[in-house]
Write an enzyme that holds these catalytic residues in place. Structure first.
Site, short mmCIF file in Angstrom:
data_model
loop_
_atom_site.label_atom_id
_atom_site.label_comp_id
_atom_site.label_asym_id
_atom_site.label_seq_id
_atom_site.Cartn_x
_atom_site.Cartn_y
_atom_site.Cartn_z
N GLY A 131 0.82 -1.21 0.00
CA GLY A 131 0.00 0.00 0.00
C GLY A 131 0.85 1.25 0.00
O GLY A 131 1.13 1.82 1.05
N TYR A 132 1.29 1.66 -1.18
CA TYR A 132 2.18 2.83 -1.28
C TYR A 132 1.48 3.98 -2.01
O TYR A 132 1.07 4.96 -1.41
CB TYR A 132 3.46 2.44 -2.02
CG TYR A 132 4.60 2.01 -1.13
CD1 TYR A 132 4.39 1.19 -0.02
CD2 TYR A 132 5.91 2.42 -1.39
CE1 TYR A 132 5.45 0.80 0.79
CE2 TYR A 132 6.97 2.04 -0.58
CZ TYR A 132 6.74 1.22 0.52
OH TYR A 132 7.79 0.84 1.31
N GLU A 248 12.54 -3.31 -4.17
CA GLU A 248 11.58 -3.40 -5.27
C GLU A 248 12.26 -3.09 -6.61
O GLU A 248 12.05 -3.78 -7.60
CB GLU A 248 10.41 -2.44 -5.05
CG GLU A 248 9.34 -2.57 -6.14
CD GLU A 248 8.18 -1.59 -5.96
OE1 GLU A 248 8.28 -0.68 -5.12
OE2 GLU A 248 7.18 -1.75 -6.69
#
Lengths: 409, 382
Positions: A131-132, A248
């Site tokens: 949840g960014y 990431e």
């Protein structure tokens, strides 16, 4: 025999016995194992393979064995990777828990959080989502507005996230929330974990230019989360967020590596290489008949090889530095540009036959190329845009002055 | 895989860096140019380089060398590239010694290699016959007449040709001009009858020569290896030089880039440092990325030269990857170096121009980016 050599033999023997034959074939998209409460195993061997690898902790080879990881050194993990590659073994588990959350939880989480979450990540029992991004916070991620208000022993979470990959399939979310409105934007963010089955969470899938996608919009309406789920210090979430982004980027930059195409369910046919595709669709035998396209493909392949060598060099160098270093931004930038170039060259190689959308007249590979080409456009947007990566290189690697801090003075 | 320097190699790099910055800064090349030096390099400096063992870096101990491999020589060349050090390292050591090493008989190696290591013999390698590198095309002939060969032809852009005591000449002993087979390499004396050498003044002040061969008579013993050479062997010699030259180009490109980034942190316009402008930051970050790829390519190619397991085809691919990548990046970085320095970058007083000039000569030498992309495609069968 060196210790590493004897580890290699042990690993080789174990893989020989335990890796099912069908797990030694190239990965296909719908057999990728993501784990989770609703894990699906289209191929029953996938489940067996996951269980066996997880029991050894080899789904996360370098994580501490106290938490179910493999407890291997970086060198041993590389040997394991080589031995798996040698027999063409598929990854037993693909998950954001493994590639993104786990490493930062091991670094910043407390003992209780690690004991609760790490073993479940290793075994693929819980599937995580990220949840960014928010509708108003893309490249300027730190401007995020999703609130977490303290109410006794709980936080009350309100707001929305976007581009939440697989939010509709995930069990838990790691989420950036604003916990202080009265301080500069980077200083009021916290990193929190919560169960996606909690009351007040809804998700909605997003349709992309390439068709259906794993991306979702995610809405939080008075979601109650225990205070103990906050990772690290209150309002210090940005530090963790940035560290996780490095992991990431390292993952996404791998898309530019030719030898990782199969891992992400990409094309493994003759269409995987632009030069072979170009010759096939032109009926060329010894030499590609279009000299301009030939030159463009040669340049692409030379860059790809030099990039692949650079990725290997970064791994060697990060052995000393522990974890991804500042080159992750450069690799993310370059790897994504390479992948986009690859698909543009494939379209040129195949011509109009690569531009079918569905139905008669096109084979599966051709239809897939069109969708993957469209999807590749997101490579330089997701995980930090190309422009953001170049900003980071300029600032952190080259030490050039930051215009934003000059403007805010 | 040799992508990270060993401790021993790091020490070598530090020593080479110290030597080049202290004894051979760009001002040395500027002085050679301004004084119209007839030699084209500083002989006292070369003597010091010989004492440091640089010419023997990639030569085996059997022939008086130091067995430090091409990875070692590459480290030295990179540092030489940083200060644009003009010396016989490329012509005599990289090309000349590599040719003798790869192609010579043991008698020829025994005679010539120790003299290269000791610095008493300077070689040149005469290959190209036109303005564009075309290794497949050799018109210079060597006709067998009884116990001798007679050489006829014209060679151009022979690096250090005006200085060499001996010249290695690629000549055709059989076949048509564009045939890959039928080529030989002869060792001739620069001052022997029928050889005329004309120095050319090049933009990089490093200078080549045109060599005309008219009825040049040499004995059979001057044919390297005593036979025609295979296309693969000649490629291996050229590839060795292409890889070493790429290492030198990497040093020059890194130096221009670092000087340019420093300038962006010093120059103020509109009340701020120009390095805070995103238009310049992104171009700098892209150059940084390309240079990182260049470094990996050069390190891998040098390591391949030292690895007896690697095939000639592997080395050929890595040589073309390196030379193509470095040629493109040298052009990008040298152009941006001038542009980002603005007006001062155009002045002769400032050093950036020297790097721009050297970059273009090095780009052309032994095949430019376009040549190597074409070769890479052929090697990969497309």
């Amino acid at each position: 025999m060196s210790a590493l050599q004897s580890f290699r033999e042990t690993a080789r023997e174990w893989l020989e016995v335990n890796c099912p034959p069908s797990m030694r074939t190239p990965m296909v998209q719908d057999e990728i194992v993501w784990g989770g409460r609703q894990a699906q195993f289209k191929n029953p061997d996938s489940k067996l393979w996951l269980q066996r690898m997880a029991a050894k902790g080899w789904t996360c080879p370098t994580w501490p064995s106290d938490y179910g990881g493999g407890g291997l050194s970086v060198d041993q993990a590389m040997v394991l990777g080589q031995e798996m590659a040698r027999i063409g073994a598929r990854p037993a588990l693909t998950s954001f828990g493994v590639s993104m959350l786990g490493p930062v939880l091991l670094q910043y989480g407390n003992d209780q959080q690690k004991a609760e979450h790490i073993p479940k990540i290793v075994r693929g029992e819980i599937r995580w989502c990220q949840g960014y991004s928010e509708p108003g916070s893309g490249s300027d991620l730190a401007s995020l507005k999703t609130r977490a208000e303290r109410q006794g022993d709980h936080y009350l979470i309100n707001g929305s996230k976007v581009w939440t990959s697989y939010a509709d399939k995930a069990d838990w979310i790691f989420c950036l929330v604003r916990t202080d409105l009265d301080v500069p934007k980077h200083s009021g963010i916290s990193f929190i974990l919560f169960d996606m089955a909690s009351e007040g969470i809804t998700t909605r899938p997003i349709q992309l230019i390439s068709g259906s996608s794993p991306f979702c919009e995610t809405f939080f309406d008075n979601v109650r989360v225990p205070v103990s789920n906050l990772v690290g210090q209150l309002n210090d979430g940005w530090t963790i967020a940035k560290r996780l982004l490095q992991h990431e980027r390292t993952m996404i930059s791998g898309f530019g590596l030719a030898d990782s195409q199969a891992d992400r369910g990409g094309t493994t046919s003759v269409l995987a290489s632009p030069e072979k595709a170009a010759m096939k669709y032109r009926g060329d035998r010894e030499k590609l008949s279009d000299p301009v396209l030939r030159d463009h493909i040669a340049r692409f392949k030379i860059d790809s090889e030099a990039f692949s060598l650079t990725s290997h060099r970064a791994v060697e160098e990060s052995k000393q530095a522990q974890g991804p270093n500042t080159t992750s931004s450069m690799l993310k930038y370059y790897g994504c540009e390479l992948n986009k170039r690859r698909y543009e060259l494939l379209l040129q190689a195949i011509g109009s036959q690569s531009l079918g959308w569905e139905g008669e007249g096109f084979n599966d590979d051709e239809l897939r190329i069109a969708r993957e080409w469209l999807r590749s456009k997101a490579n330089s947007i997701e995980g930090g845009t190309a422009e953001v990566q170049l900003n980071i290189v300029a600032k952190r690697v080259l030490g050039l002055p930051d215009i934003l801090s000059l403007l805010n003075k | 895989m040799g992508l990270v320097l060993t401790q021993e190699q790091q020490l070598l790099r530090d020593a080479a860096k110290n030597f080049c910055t202290q004894h051979a800064p760009v001002s040395v090349l500027r002085h050679l140019r301004d004084s119209a030096d007839s030699v084209g390099y500083d002989q006292a400096l070369w003597q010091q380089m010989v004492e440091l063992g640089w010419p023997g870096m990639a030569i085996s101990e059997t022939f008086g060398g130091f067995d430090f491999g091409y990875s070692g020589l590459g480290i030295v060349l990179e540092e030489c590239g940083r200060t644009l050090l003009s010396s016989p390292l490329i012509a005599s050591v990289l090309l000349g010694a590599a040719a003798i090493n790869r192609l010579g008989t043991s008698a020829q190696k025994k005679e010539l290699l120790p003299k290269i290591v000791s610095g008493e013999l300077i070689l040149a390698f005469a290959h190209d016959e036109g303005p564009v590198h075309r290794p497949g095309t050799i018109a210079t002939t060597a006709n067998r007449q009884a116990e001798h060969y007679v050489l006829e032809g014209r060679k151009c852009f022979v690096l250090d040709g005006h200085m060499a005591q001996k010249i290695l000449v690629v000549a055709r002993t059989s076949g048509a001009t564009d045939e890959l087979c039928g080529r030989s390499v002869f060792v001739i004396h620069a001052d022997q009858s029928g050889v005329s050498v004309h120095r050319t003044q090049m933009v990089d002040s490093r200078n080549c020569a045109n060599v005309v061969l008219k009825n040049v008579v040499v004995g059979q013993e001057s044919q390297l290896g005593g036979a025609e050479i295979s296309p693969q062997d000649l490629d291996l010699v050229l590839d060795t030089a292409r890889i070493g030259l790429s290492a030198e180009m990497l040093g020059s490109a890194l130096e221009v880039f670092e000087r340019t980034v420093d300038y962006l942190k010093q120059r103020e316009q509109f009340g701020v440092l120009i390095g805070s402008f995103q238009a310049l930051q992104h171009r700098a970050a892209i150059m940084y990325s390309e240079l990182e790829l260049c470094r990996s390519a050069v390190l891998a190619a040098l390591a391949a030269l030292d690895d007896p397991q690697r095939s000639a085809n592997d080395i050929a691919r890595l040589a073309s990857i390196s030379k193509a990548k470095l040629s493109e990046t040298a052009e990008l970085v040298s152009n941006e170096g001038v542009q980002m320095h603005g007006g001062i970058g155009m002045t002769d007083e400032f050093d950036i121009g020297f790097f721009l000039k050297r970059a273009r000569v090095a780009q052309q030498f032994l095949g430019d980016a376009s040549f190597h992309r074409d070769r890479y495609a052929t090697l990969n069968q497309f």
